[in-house]
Design a protein around this motif. Structure first.
Motif: not given
Length: 76
Positions: A7-8, A47, A49, A60
């Motif tokens: 995670s960043e 958030t 992915t 994303y």
């Protein structure tokens, strides 16, 4: 194939975020989100992915923060 990354936090273009299951939101609540982001900026991250498209480019998928994504799009 995309590599697994820890995670960043980083900046990504809002147009690269895909919302798979959009939901309806109360207009008053949405306007409050827009006004808050316009006044003080983003306080809570969106958030996502990372996924790879068929052509190899990265995009994303939204995990959390649909209201914030829509608010940013409304603000241009």
């Amino acid at each position: 194939m995309l590599e697994q990354r820890p995670s960043e936090m980083r900046m990504i273009p809002i147009d690269c975020i895909e919302v798979l299951n959009p939901r309806e939101r109360n207009n008053r609540v949405f306007e409050e989100i827009v006004a808050n982001i316009q006044a003080i900026g983003l306080k809570k991250p969106i958030t996502v992915t990372a996924r790879e498209k068929a052509d190899g480019t990265e995009h994303y998928l939204l995990v959390c923060g649909e209201g914030r994504v829509k608010a940013f799009r409304a603000l241009g």
